[in-house]
Motif scaffolding. Sequence first.
Motif, mmCIF file in Angstrom:
data_model
loop_
_atom_site.group_PDB
_atom_site.id
_atom_site.type_symbol
_atom_site.label_atom_id
_atom_site.label_comp_id
_atom_site.label_asym_id
_atom_site.label_seq_id
_atom_site.Cartn_x
_atom_site.Cartn_y
_atom_site.Cartn_z
ATOM 1 N N LEU A 1 0.821 -1.217 0.000
ATOM 2 C CA LEU A 1 0.000 0.000 0.000
ATOM 3 C C LEU A 1 0.855 1.267 0.000
ATOM 4 C CD1 LEU A 1 -2.880 -1.016 2.460
ATOM 5 C CD2 LEU A 1 -3.064 -0.636 -0.007
ATOM 6 N N LYS A 2 2.079 1.143 0.497
ATOM 7 C CA LYS A 2 3.007 2.288 0.482
ATOM 8 C C LYS A 2 3.701 2.428 -0.873
ATOM 9 C CE LYS A 2 4.114 2.118 5.449
ATOM 10 N NZ LYS A 2 5.189 1.831 6.440
ATOM 11 N N GLY A 3 3.439 1.493 -1.776
ATOM 12 C CA GLY A 3 4.008 1.578 -3.115
ATOM 13 C C GLY A 3 5.199 0.680 -3.379
ATOM 14 N N TYR A 4 5.573 -0.148 -2.389
ATOM 15 C CA TYR A 4 6.686 -1.072 -2.584
ATOM 16 C C TYR A 4 6.172 -2.378 -3.188
ATOM 17 C CZ TYR A 4 8.874 2.118 0.765
ATOM 18 O OH TYR A 4 9.349 3.241 1.404
ATOM 19 N N SER A 5 6.925 -2.942 -4.121
ATOM 20 C CA SER A 5 6.488 -4.202 -4.727
ATOM 21 C C SER A 5 7.425 -5.370 -4.404
ATOM 22 C CB SER A 5 6.350 -4.051 -6.247
ATOM 23 O OG SER A 5 7.562 -3.620 -6.824
ATOM 24 N N LEU A 6 8.728 -5.126 -4.371
ATOM 25 C CA LEU A 6 9.684 -6.190 -4.042
ATOM 26 C C LEU A 6 9.999 -6.138 -2.548
ATOM 27 C CD1 LEU A 6 12.107 -5.933 -7.100
ATOM 28 C CD2 LEU A 6 10.308 -7.621 -6.708
ATOM 29 N N ILE A 7 9.323 -7.000 -1.792
ATOM 30 C CA ILE A 7 9.413 -6.981 -0.329
ATOM 31 C C ILE A 7 10.141 -8.239 0.142
ATOM 32 C CG2 ILE A 7 8.085 -6.946 1.812
ATOM 33 C CD1 ILE A 7 5.785 -5.748 -0.117
ATOM 34 N N ALA A 8 11.244 -8.031 0.832
ATOM 35 C CA ALA A 8 12.042 -9.166 1.316
ATOM 36 C C ALA A 8 11.867 -9.338 2.815
ATOM 37 C CB ALA A 8 13.525 -8.958 0.994
ATOM 38 N N GLY A 9 11.681 -10.573 3.231
ATOM 39 C CA GLY A 9 11.707 -10.902 4.651
ATOM 40 C C GLY A 9 13.049 -11.527 4.977
ATOM 41 N N THR A 10 13.609 -11.216 6.132
ATOM 42 C CA THR A 10 14.897 -11.808 6.498
ATOM 43 C C THR A 10 14.906 -12.275 7.947
ATOM 44 O OG1 THR A 10 17.304 -11.482 6.474
ATOM 45 C CG2 THR A 10 15.974 -9.567 7.084
ATOM 46 N N ASP A 11 15.581 -13.392 8.186
ATOM 47 C CA ASP A 11 15.666 -13.976 9.525
ATOM 48 C C ASP A 11 16.937 -14.806 9.606
ATOM 49 O OD1 ASP A 11 14.956 -14.561 12.118
ATOM 50 O OD2 ASP A 11 13.474 -16.092 11.591
ATOM 51 N N GLU A 12 17.326 -15.143 10.836
ATOM 52 C CA GLU A 12 18.532 -15.938 11.028
ATOM 53 C C GLU A 12 18.246 -17.174 11.876
ATOM 54 O OE1 GLU A 12 19.608 -16.225 14.315
ATOM 55 O OE2 GLU A 12 18.072 -14.797 14.962
ATOM 56 N N ALA A 13 19.187 -18.107 11.822
ATOM 57 C CA ALA A 13 19.143 -19.303 12.664
ATOM 58 C C ALA A 13 20.524 -19.512 13.257
ATOM 59 C CB ALA A 13 18.734 -20.520 11.839
ATOM 60 N N GLY A 14 20.572 -19.830 14.540
ATOM 61 C CA GLY A 14 21.849 -20.168 15.158
ATOM 62 C C GLY A 14 22.474 -19.096 16.011
ATOM 63 N N ARG A 15 21.664 -18.292 16.674
ATOM 64 C CA ARG A 15 22.255 -17.295 17.586
ATOM 65 C C ARG A 15 22.805 -17.944 18.842
ATOM 66 N NH1 ARG A 15 19.633 -11.376 18.514
ATOM 67 N NH2 ARG A 15 19.092 -10.835 16.377
ATOM 68 N N GLY A 16 22.104 -18.930 19.364
ATOM 69 C CA GLY A 16 22.417 -19.459 20.688
ATOM 70 C C GLY A 16 23.406 -20.599 20.797
ATOM 71 N N PRO A 17 23.689 -21.365 19.743
ATOM 72 C CA PRO A 17 24.553 -22.536 19.885
ATOM 73 C C PRO A 17 25.990 -22.217 20.279
ATOM 74 C CG PRO A 17 23.257 -22.674 17.872
ATOM 75 C CD PRO A 17 23.073 -21.296 18.407
ATOM 76 N N LEU A 18 26.682 -23.231 20.777
ATOM 77 C CA LEU A 18 28.095 -23.112 21.128
ATOM 78 C C LEU A 18 28.986 -23.384 19.919
ATOM 79 C CD1 LEU A 18 28.161 -25.107 24.499
ATOM 80 C CD2 LEU A 18 27.727 -22.669 24.137
ATOM 81 N N ALA A 19 28.412 -23.970 18.879
ATOM 82 C CA ALA A 19 29.207 -24.332 17.706
ATOM 83 C C ALA A 19 28.431 -24.059 16.431
ATOM 84 C CB ALA A 19 29.596 -25.811 17.768
ATOM 85 N N GLY A 20 29.183 -23.838 15.363
ATOM 86 C CA GLY A 20 28.579 -23.651 14.051
ATOM 87 C C GLY A 20 28.361 -22.189 13.703
ATOM 88 N N PRO A 21 28.021 -21.933 12.453
ATOM 89 C CA PRO A 21 27.816 -20.561 11.987
ATOM 90 C C PRO A 21 26.446 -20.027 12.367
ATOM 91 C CG PRO A 21 27.320 -22.071 10.221
ATOM 92 C CD PRO A 21 27.790 -22.911 11.375
ATOM 93 N N VAL A 22 26.254 -18.734 12.207
ATOM 94 C CA VAL A 22 24.911 -18.172 12.207
ATOM 95 C C VAL A 22 24.546 -18.031 10.728
ATOM 96 C CG1 VAL A 22 25.728 -15.763 12.332
ATOM 97 C CG2 VAL A 22 23.397 -16.319 13.009
ATOM 98 N N VAL A 23 23.360 -18.473 10.388
ATOM 99 C CA VAL A 23 22.913 -18.493 8.987
ATOM 100 C C VAL A 23 21.663 -17.637 8.854
ATOM 101 C CG1 VAL A 23 22.069 -19.925 7.083
ATOM 102 C CG2 VAL A 23 23.840 -20.803 8.612
ATOM 103 N N ALA A 24 21.667 -16.749 7.887
ATOM 104 C CA ALA A 24 20.493 -15.915 7.626
ATOM 105 C C ALA A 24 19.991 -16.179 6.219
ATOM 106 C CB ALA A 24 20.834 -14.436 7.788
ATOM 107 N N ALA A 25 18.714 -15.907 6.017
ATOM 108 C CA ALA A 25 18.124 -15.994 4.680
ATOM 109 C C ALA A 25 17.290 -14.751 4.440
ATOM 110 C CB ALA A 25 17.261 -17.249 4.548
ATOM 111 N N ALA A 26 17.178 -14.383 3.179
ATOM 112 C CA ALA A 26 16.276 -13.315 2.743
ATOM 113 C C ALA A 26 15.405 -13.890 1.640
ATOM 114 C CB ALA A 26 17.066 -12.111 2.244
ATOM 115 N N VAL A 27 14.119 -13.593 1.688
ATOM 116 C CA VAL A 27 13.190 -14.191 0.733
ATOM 117 C C VAL A 27 12.216 -13.137 0.202
ATOM 118 C CG1 VAL A 27 11.334 -15.888 0.412
ATOM 119 C CG2 VAL A 27 13.297 -16.450 1.865
ATOM 120 N N ILE A 28 12.099 -13.090 -1.129
ATOM 121 C CA ILE A 28 11.060 -12.300 -1.779
ATOM 122 C C ILE A 28 10.062 -13.296 -2.358
ATOM 123 C CG2 ILE A 28 10.473 -10.667 -3.605
ATOM 124 C CD1 ILE A 28 13.312 -9.550 -3.415
ATOM 125 N N LEU A 29 8.872 -13.336 -1.788
ATOM 126 C CA LEU A 29 7.847 -14.274 -2.255
ATOM 127 C C LEU A 29 7.158 -13.730 -3.501
ATOM 128 C CD1 LEU A 29 6.244 -15.233 1.178
ATOM 129 C CD2 LEU A 29 7.848 -16.602 -0.176
#
Length: 252
Positions: A64-92
């Motif tokens: 409604l504000k005039g934007y058409s390409l809208i991306a949502g972004t989130d991450e996984a892995g903030r709390g673990p003791l090991a491994g990377p933090v991984v984020a994704a961005a998605v335009i549906l």
Amino acid sequence: MLKISQIKEMLTESPDEELINQLKSDDRKGVQKLLKSYQKKIEKDQMLAQQFKDMQAYEKAALLKGYSLIAGTDEAGRGPLAGPVVAAAVILPEGFYLAGLNDSKKLSEQKRELFFEEIMTSADVGVGIIEAAEIDRINILNASKQAMIKAIRQLKQQPEYVLADAVTLDIQIPQKSIIKGDAKSVSIAAASVIAKVTRDRLMKEAAEKYPGYDLEKNAGYGTKDHIEAIKKLGLTGEHRRSFEPVKSMFQS
């Protein structure tokens, strides 16, 4: 009179109102059981459709504000003791519908895998990864933000508006931070699924490289067995040395 096996098949093929009314007056227990199951399925489908519609509110407001390409972004892995933090961005894409799409933590592994394939096939997806050593260097909050920015840059299309889960990003794109966005926005929920599945797969690969830590099961989180394995086997290249209790365990 229709056989129960015939009725069962007909109920899977969008039956008309006339058939439903006919079945309501059929006093066979098997028919009534099938009818009850069918009605429960219809109610569940309607509930999921309403849930999806409710979770489109932020996307619709941006449109409604005039934007058409809208991306949502989130991450996984903030709390673990090991491994990377991984984020994704998605335009549906316009008209996208995935019944049951929600915060990835609320979905079973099987459902996440199915949704992952559907989103990857249908949407514009970017992924950003920040490894453990970099997390130690810049801290997990900054690493999470950097992973999200990386993911946004990996999109094929330049988004006009970004919906981010609980953070404000250092980007030159209009954005909105949404607390618990993965349960409130379909775009963020889709990103949460991509991030979670991607990270889980990476941790299964890490488990093959570093056996003995059960990384394929604990995904790097600080379970009792994982902490005991660290005490016994030491740290790997996947471990975050700035995280407790790892930090205290290996202070010189």
